[in-house]
Scaffold this motif. Sequence first.
Motif, mmCIF file in Angstrom:
data_model
loop_
_atom_site.group_PDB
_atom_site.id
_atom_site.type_symbol
_atom_site.label_atom_id
_atom_site.label_comp_id
_atom_site.label_asym_id
_atom_site.label_seq_id
_atom_site.Cartn_x
_atom_site.Cartn_y
_atom_site.Cartn_z
ATOM 1 N N VAL A 1 -0.447 -21.530 4.055
ATOM 2 C CA VAL A 1 0.557 -21.503 2.993
ATOM 3 C C VAL A 1 0.122 -20.545 1.888
ATOM 4 O O VAL A 1 0.881 -19.665 1.480
ATOM 5 N N SER A 2 -1.119 -20.693 1.406
ATOM 6 C CA SER A 2 -1.620 -19.803 0.360
ATOM 7 C C SER A 2 -3.138 -19.759 0.384
ATOM 8 O O SER A 2 -3.800 -20.706 0.804
ATOM 9 N N VAL A 3 -3.675 -18.624 -0.080
ATOM 10 C CA VAL A 3 -5.111 -18.436 -0.213
ATOM 11 C C VAL A 3 -5.344 -17.757 -1.553
ATOM 12 O O VAL A 3 -4.673 -16.780 -1.883
ATOM 13 N N GLY A 4 -6.282 -18.279 -2.328
ATOM 14 C CA GLY A 4 -6.571 -17.693 -3.626
ATOM 15 C C GLY A 4 -7.909 -18.166 -4.135
ATOM 16 O O GLY A 4 -8.599 -18.953 -3.488
ATOM 17 N N ILE B 1 -11.374 -26.169 -0.257
ATOM 18 C CA ILE B 1 -12.041 -25.350 -1.261
ATOM 19 C C ILE B 1 -13.468 -25.098 -0.798
ATOM 20 O O ILE B 1 -14.158 -26.004 -0.350
ATOM 21 N N GLY B 2 -13.911 -23.828 -0.928
ATOM 22 C CA GLY B 2 -15.280 -23.469 -0.570
ATOM 23 C C GLY B 2 -15.358 -22.020 -0.130
ATOM 24 O O GLY B 2 -14.407 -21.258 -0.264
ATOM 25 N N ASP B 3 -16.507 -21.640 0.379
ATOM 26 C CA ASP B 3 -16.701 -20.301 0.929
ATOM 27 C C ASP B 3 -16.247 -20.344 2.380
ATOM 28 O O ASP B 3 -17.036 -20.612 3.291
ATOM 29 N N ILE B 4 -14.959 -20.063 2.587
ATOM 30 C CA ILE B 4 -14.330 -20.287 3.881
ATOM 31 C C ILE B 4 -13.596 -19.050 4.360
ATOM 32 O O ILE B 4 -13.286 -18.156 3.586
ATOM 33 N N ASP B 5 -13.320 -19.028 5.663
ATOM 34 C CA ASP B 5 -12.466 -18.022 6.276
ATOM 35 C C ASP B 5 -11.214 -18.737 6.768
ATOM 36 O O ASP B 5 -11.274 -19.493 7.738
ATOM 37 N N PRO B 6 -10.075 -18.527 6.096
ATOM 38 C CA PRO B 6 -8.858 -19.255 6.464
ATOM 39 C C PRO B 6 -8.412 -19.039 7.911
ATOM 40 O O PRO B 6 -7.890 -19.957 8.540
ATOM 41 N N VAL B 7 -8.646 -17.861 8.449
ATOM 42 C CA VAL B 7 -8.227 -17.574 9.825
ATOM 43 C C VAL B 7 -9.029 -18.413 10.822
ATOM 44 O O VAL B 7 -8.472 -18.954 11.781
ATOM 45 N N SER B 8 -10.328 -18.565 10.584
ATOM 46 C CA SER B 8 -11.142 -19.384 11.495
ATOM 47 C C SER B 8 -10.753 -20.861 11.390
ATOM 48 O O SER B 8 -10.775 -21.581 12.385
ATOM 49 N N ILE B 9 -10.377 -21.296 10.201
ATOM 50 C CA ILE B 9 -9.936 -22.689 10.027
ATOM 51 C C ILE B 9 -8.658 -22.924 10.808
ATOM 52 O O ILE B 9 -8.513 -23.939 11.502
ATOM 53 N N SER C 1 -7.597 -21.319 13.431
ATOM 54 C CA SER C 1 -7.861 -21.297 14.874
ATOM 55 C C SER C 1 -8.462 -22.611 15.358
ATOM 56 O O SER C 1 -8.153 -23.075 16.455
ATOM 57 N N LYS C 2 -9.295 -23.260 14.527
ATOM 58 C CA LYS C 2 -9.864 -24.549 14.912
ATOM 59 C C LYS C 2 -8.806 -25.657 14.864
ATOM 60 O O LYS C 2 -8.764 -26.524 15.728
ATOM 61 N N LEU C 3 -7.956 -25.624 13.833
ATOM 62 C CA LEU C 3 -6.956 -26.686 13.686
ATOM 63 C C LEU C 3 -5.830 -26.575 14.704
ATOM 64 O O LEU C 3 -5.213 -27.577 15.054
ATOM 65 N N ARG C 4 -5.544 -25.382 15.184
ATOM 66 C CA ARG C 4 -4.461 -25.224 16.153
ATOM 67 C C ARG C 4 -4.783 -25.871 17.491
ATOM 68 O O ARG C 4 -3.890 -26.077 18.303
ATOM 69 N N LYS C 5 -6.034 -26.197 17.727
ATOM 70 C CA LYS C 5 -6.392 -26.918 18.943
ATOM 71 C C LYS C 5 -5.879 -28.360 18.879
ATOM 72 O O LYS C 5 -5.676 -28.990 19.909
ATOM 73 N N LEU C 6 -5.667 -28.877 17.650
ATOM 74 C CA LEU C 6 -5.192 -30.248 17.460
ATOM 75 C C LEU C 6 -3.699 -30.328 17.173
ATOM 76 O O LEU C 6 -3.013 -31.201 17.690
ATOM 77 N N CYS C 7 -3.217 -29.460 16.293
ATOM 78 C CA CYS C 7 -1.831 -29.560 15.845
ATOM 79 C C CYS C 7 -1.347 -28.193 15.353
ATOM 80 O O CYS C 7 -2.131 -27.266 15.198
#
Length: 92
Positions: A65-68, A44-52, A54-60
């Motif tokens: 699932v959903s954005v709202g 939760i926050g002022d975030i960009d799901p696509v950038s998140i 891309s960062k997480l795919r480096k690990l796993c």
Amino acid sequence: MKKAVFKVGVDDAKAKNKVLKIMIGLAGVESVSMDKEGKKLTVIGDIDPVSIVSKLRKLCHTEIVSVGPANEPEGKKKKDDDETKKDDEKKK
């Protein structure tokens, strides 16, 4: 404010801790939680799901699932409703 839910492919506690550490370090993130099975991550926050993602795919493996919109706490909504009622009464 947005609420985004991601499906992450973490298998052990070490990978889960790495994911949470990365999420906490991002700008605009206010709250991070992971369910008991460790497969769904809620941010939760002022975030960009696509950038998140891309960062997480480096690990796993990671999927969105959903954005709202993030829901406001009920106490805050109640205060806002009371204030609007008072304003309406003053106008009469």
